[in-house]
Design a protein around this motif. Structure first.
Motif, PDB file in Angstrom:
ATOM      1  N   SER A   1    -106.842  37.938  92.000  1.00  0.00           N
ATOM      2  CA  SER A   1    -106.424  37.659  90.620  1.00  0.00           C
ATOM      3  C   SER A   1    -105.922  36.229  90.454  1.00  0.00           C
ATOM      4  N   HIS A   2    -106.175  35.369  91.457  1.00  0.00           N
ATOM      5  CA  HIS A   2    -105.639  34.001  91.434  1.00  0.00           C
ATOM      6  C   HIS A   2    -106.126  33.235  90.207  1.00  0.00           C
ATOM      7  N   GLY A   3    -105.203  32.693  89.524  1.00  0.00           N
ATOM      8  CA  GLY A   3    -105.539  31.859  88.375  1.00  0.00           C
ATOM      9  C   GLY A   3    -105.887  32.629  87.127  1.00  0.00           C
ATOM     10  N   SER A   4    -105.815  33.953  87.184  1.00  0.00           N
ATOM     11  CA  SER A   4    -106.178  34.760  86.022  1.00  0.00           C
ATOM     12  C   SER A   4    -104.952  35.032  85.166  1.00  0.00           C
ATOM     13  N   THR A   5    -105.068  34.684  83.916  1.00  0.00           N
ATOM     14  CA  THR A   5    -103.986  34.975  82.965  1.00  0.00           C
ATOM     15  C   THR A   5    -104.503  35.907  81.868  1.00  0.00           C
ATOM     16  N   GLU A   6    -105.594  36.595  82.162  1.00  0.00           N
ATOM     17  CA  GLU A   6    -106.201  37.454  81.154  1.00  0.00           C
ATOM     18  C   GLU A   6    -105.336  38.683  80.897  1.00  0.00           C
ATOM     19  N   PRO A   7    -105.253  39.133  79.642  1.00  0.00           N
ATOM     20  CA  PRO A   7    -104.535  40.366  79.334  1.00  0.00           C
ATOM     21  C   PRO A   7    -105.356  41.573  79.761  1.00  0.00           C
ATOM     22  N   GLU A   8    -104.752  42.756  79.661  1.00  0.00           N
ATOM     23  CA  GLU A   8    -105.489  43.976  79.961  1.00  0.00           C
ATOM     24  C   GLU A   8    -106.724  44.061  79.066  1.00  0.00           C
ATOM     25  N   ALA A   9    -107.814  44.558  79.626  1.00  0.00           N
ATOM     26  CA  ALA A   9    -109.060  44.668  78.861  1.00  0.00           C
ATOM     27  C   ALA A   9    -108.929  45.733  77.785  1.00  0.00           C
ATOM     28  N   GLY A  10    -109.569  45.487  76.656  1.00  0.00           N
ATOM     29  CA  GLY A  10    -109.662  46.492  75.605  1.00  0.00           C
ATOM     30  C   GLY A  10    -110.943  47.287  75.780  1.00  0.00           C
ATOM     31  N   TRP A  11    -111.081  48.338  74.980  1.00  0.00           N
ATOM     32  CA  TRP A  11    -112.268  49.182  75.109  1.00  0.00           C
ATOM     33  C   TRP A  11    -113.548  48.399  74.837  1.00  0.00           C
TER      34      TRP A  11
ATOM     35  N   ASP B   1    -114.179  45.388  75.473  1.00  0.00           N
ATOM     36  CA  ASP B   1    -114.514  44.499  76.587  1.00  0.00           C
ATOM     37  C   ASP B   1    -115.485  45.161  77.567  1.00  0.00           C
ATOM     38  N   LEU B   2    -115.465  46.486  77.632  1.00  0.00           N
ATOM     39  CA  LEU B   2    -116.354  47.190  78.548  1.00  0.00           C
ATOM     40  C   LEU B   2    -117.818  46.983  78.193  1.00  0.00           C
ATOM     41  N   PHE B   3    -118.080  46.658  76.916  1.00  0.00           N
ATOM     42  CA  PHE B   3    -119.460  46.510  76.453  1.00  0.00           C
ATOM     43  C   PHE B   3    -119.883  45.043  76.375  1.00  0.00           C
ATOM     44  N   SER B   4    -119.040  44.153  76.877  1.00  0.00           N
ATOM     45  CA  SER B   4    -119.383  42.731  76.875  1.00  0.00           C
ATOM     46  C   SER B   4    -120.400  42.447  77.975  1.00  0.00           C
ATOM     47  N   SER B   5    -121.079  41.318  77.865  1.00  0.00           N
ATOM     48  CA  SER B   5    -122.083  40.952  78.865  1.00  0.00           C
ATOM     49  C   SER B   5    -121.462  40.792  80.252  1.00  0.00           C
ATOM     50  N   ARG B   6    -120.184  40.485  80.281  1.00  0.00           N
ATOM     51  CA  ARG B   6    -119.494  40.288  81.555  1.00  0.00           C
ATOM     52  C   ARG B   6    -119.369  41.580  82.348  1.00  0.00           C
ATOM     53  N   TYR B   7    -119.158  42.705  81.668  1.00  0.00           N
ATOM     54  CA  TYR B   7    -118.872  43.955  82.362  1.00  0.00           C
ATOM     55  C   TYR B   7    -119.910  45.052  82.156  1.00  0.00           C
ATOM     56  N   TRP B   8    -120.744  44.949  81.139  1.00  0.00           N
ATOM     57  CA  TRP B   8    -121.548  46.095  80.744  1.00  0.00           C
ATOM     58  C   TRP B   8    -122.471  46.597  81.850  1.00  0.00           C
ATOM     59  N   LYS B   9    -123.055  45.677  82.626  1.00  0.00           N
ATOM     60  CA  LYS B   9    -124.018  46.130  83.633  1.00  0.00           C
ATOM     61  C   LYS B   9    -123.369  47.016  84.687  1.00  0.00           C
TER      62      LYS B   9
ATOM     63  N   PHE C   1    -115.442  48.761  89.765  1.00  0.00           N
ATOM     64  CA  PHE C   1    -114.902  48.194  88.534  1.00  0.00           C
ATOM     65  C   PHE C   1    -113.798  47.200  88.850  1.00  0.00           C
ATOM     66  N   ALA C   2    -113.821  46.067  88.163  1.00  0.00           N
ATOM     67  CA  ALA C   2    -112.778  45.061  88.319  1.00  0.00           C
ATOM     68  C   ALA C   2    -111.426  45.644  87.903  1.00  0.00           C
ATOM     69  N   SER C   3    -110.350  45.149  88.510  1.00  0.00           N
ATOM     70  CA  SER C   3    -109.023  45.705  88.260  1.00  0.00           C
ATOM     71  C   SER C   3    -108.656  45.655  86.778  1.00  0.00           C
ATOM     72  N   ARG C   4    -109.145  44.622  86.084  1.00  0.00           N
ATOM     73  CA  ARG C   4    -108.794  44.450  84.670  1.00  0.00           C
ATOM     74  C   ARG C   4    -109.361  45.571  83.799  1.00  0.00           C
ATOM     75  N   ILE C   5    -110.499  46.125  84.202  1.00  0.00           N
ATOM     76  CA  ILE C   5    -111.145  47.167  83.387  1.00  0.00           C
ATOM     77  C   ILE C   5    -111.154  48.527  84.083  1.00  0.00           C
ATOM     78  N   ARG C   6    -110.599  48.600  85.293  1.00  0.00           N
ATOM     79  CA  ARG C   6    -110.810  49.784  86.141  1.00  0.00           C
ATOM     80  C   ARG C   6    -110.434  51.083  85.449  1.00  0.00           C
TER      81      ARG C   6
ATOM     82  N   VAL D   1    -113.307  53.783  84.231  1.00  0.00           N
ATOM     83  CA  VAL D   1    -113.363  55.113  84.840  1.00  0.00           C
ATOM     84  C   VAL D   1    -113.272  56.180  83.761  1.00  0.00           C
ATOM     85  N   SER D   2    -112.395  55.981  82.786  1.00  0.00           N
ATOM     86  CA  SER D   2    -112.256  56.945  81.694  1.00  0.00           C
ATOM     87  C   SER D   2    -113.543  57.068  80.885  1.00  0.00           C
ATOM     88  N   LEU D   3    -114.181  55.935  80.610  1.00  0.00           N
ATOM     89  CA  LEU D   3    -115.437  55.953  79.861  1.00  0.00           C
ATOM     90  C   LEU D   3    -116.501  56.738  80.631  1.00  0.00           C
TER      91      LEU D   3
END
Length: 504
Positions: free
Chosen positions: A282-292, A294-302, A427-432, A436-438
């Motif tokens: 998580s070094h250098g990450s200041t991102e907030p918790e992912a929202g629902w 975010d799961l469908f973004s190009s970054r995580y959807w695959k 799953f990345a910790s931010r969306i884990r 999993v719930s989805l």
């Protein structure tokens, strides 16, 4: 053989008036997966080359008691699924709905509806309150639901109780594998993660055993539902003294607490190693918790789609349809005892899951998935041929039983335990938690759809055609897994996250 298939279909129709409960349920090898290749930075896309294995120091910590406490949630999952199977006939008479198939269906399906809601809720609660506290919150609907069912004086009270219990098992279906994966040492994470499915099987078998006194005491069904209160209370008490996930604590900025938990779980000699792994991920990450969304973004959807697809294949492969109606198959072979049929299927599931647990960290998740779905495809083909191929007519009953047991055994080797273990790993910790719930939501929705339409398809196309369809789904699953799933054995969650991360 047409007559035998017709008799079996008729028996299934009768079975619908008294719905049964099946097994549900929850691997990746070093391949070059198409859907995840874009997420890897190395040229060959091979995870082994992306992240060299980290030498593991022998742990002196204590993990097993806390995994055992979490698995009380898995036992409750299985018990609430299975308890209505034996009790339905007796509670229907007491509540005056013995002739009302629709209301009996609601008593059964209310649990699935609640579980769908609970599975989507679990991720949000786990992110907000932490994993351990979410377990304690989950005890509220589990306990109230069991109490309402045990004391029900009307069908409305019973349905509300089942709905609340469903919400409870939906939450636990998401957070049990999540918690276990986040507290387990890398070298035994696979074995401990697969214990979740084993305890679900034990919960279902426990419900079967709890129903044995029913024939002598028709009011025993109330005690059956009330029994579920005991493990619920034990879960709340156990989680009061269980550690929080160190990964969640670090996400909340509680570094000192995370270090203390790591010392408890892994031993003081591994605190520096594990903390370095967690902080570097998580070094250098200041991102907030992912929202629902975010799961469908190009970054995580695959990667999210892989998790959802595994649970979709798990249910569309026909596990619940096979187990729901296994007693009809066993009757065709001369086994008239429903208890004997359920016990045989349950024993196959427990045995297969125990074998999978012993192989998870040595053979890997992906190889077990491929073997599992391949065996399920062959079993479904055997079941279909046993009802249609005239040359097999003298052995049709025996072959149908063999196909059913082989199918359940194959399912329990991979398709059952692996998805719930694998998802928290990829799953990345931010969306884990939310991812999993989805995925678990997909599990419950597809479970409900299969249960709703299975008999209709049997009536229209015949049982053999439906089984051939399930076999085709299993073969599609093999092809999908071979091309889209990567191996995670022997990797820390942070190693896997770095390997599958997409630069932002």
């Amino acid at each position: 053989m047409t007559d035998k298939a017709t008799v079996l279909t008729s028996a299934m129709g009768a079975k619908l008036a008294r719905p049964g409960i099946g097994f549900d349920g929850i691997s990746m090898n070093s391949l070059k997966p198409r859907s995840l290749r874009a997420q890897a930075s190395a040229a060959d896309g091979d995870m082994e080359n992306l992240v060299p294995p980290t030498p593991q120091v022998k742990s002196s910590g204590t993990v097993l008691p806390y995994v055992g406490v979490a698995c009380l949630g898995a036992i409750l999952f299985g018990y609430h699924l299975g308890v209505v199977n034996g009790a339905l006939e007796y509670l229907s008479k007491d509540l005056g709905i013995a002739e009302n198939v629709g209301l009996k269906g609601w008593v059964v399906s209310a649990l699935l509806a609640g579980a769908t809601v609970g599975s989507f809720t679990g991720g949000t609660l786990a992110d907000k309150f932490g994993r351990a506290r979410t377990f304690q919150l989950d005890v509220i609907p589990l306990t109230i639901g069991a109490f309402l069912c045990a004391t029900a004086q009307s069908v409305e009270q019973m349905i509300i109780g089942r709905l609340l219990a469903g919400i409870g098992i939906g939450i636990s279906s998401a957070i049990v594998p999540l918690y276990i994966s986040e507290i387990s040492p890398t070298e035994i994470r696979g074995a401990l993660g697969s214990v979740n499915q084993l305890f679900i099987c034990l919960g279902i078998l426990g419900a079967l055993v709890a129903g044995l006194p029913l024939s002598a005491n028709p009011l025993w069904w109330r005690t059956m539902f009330g029994i579920a209160i005991v493990p619920s209370v034990l879960l709340a008490l156990g989680m009061a003294v269980s550690p929080e996930s160190p990964r969640w604590l670090l996400q909340q900025g509680k570094t000192s607490q995370a270090e203390k938990v790591i010392k408890t779980l892994y031993g003081k000699e591994r605190v520096t190693e594990v903390m370095h792994d967690l902080t570097s991920a998580s070094h250098g990450s200041t991102e907030p918790e992912a929202g629902w969304f975010d799961l469908f973004s190009s970054r995580y959807w695959k990667v999210v789609s892989v998790g959802a697809a595994l649970f979709l294949f798990q249910q569309l492969a026909g596990i619940n349809a096979v187990v729901y109606y296994s007693t009809s198959v066993f009757r065709s072979a001369g086994i008239t005892s429903d208890v004997a049929a359920s016990a045989l299927v349950g024993a196959a599931n427990v045995f297969g899951t125990a074998v999978a647990s012993s192989l998870m960290d040595s053979q890997g998740r992906k190889s077990l998935l491929l073997i599992s779905f391949g065996g399920m495809a062959a079993s479904m083909l055997l079941l279909a041929l046993s009802f249609t191929w005239s040359v097999l007519a003298p052995y049709s009953g025996t072959l149908a039983v063999a196909g059913t047991v082989l199918y359940v055994l194959s399912f329990s080797l991979g398709a059952g335990p692996v998805p719930a273990l694998l998802l928290p790993e990829i799953f990345a910790s931010r969306i884990r938690a939310k991812a999993v719930s989805l995925s678990l939501g997909m599990h419950w929705i597809s479970n409900f759809v299969v249960g709703l339409y299975f008999l209709r398809f049997v009536t229209k196309f015949g049982i053999s055609s439906v089984y051939l369809g399930f076999s085709a789904v299993c073969l599609l699953a093999v092809l999908y897994i071979a091309g889209n799933v990567v191996e995670t054995k022997g990797r820390s969650l942070e190693d896997i996250e770095r390997a599958l991360s997409v630069p932002t």
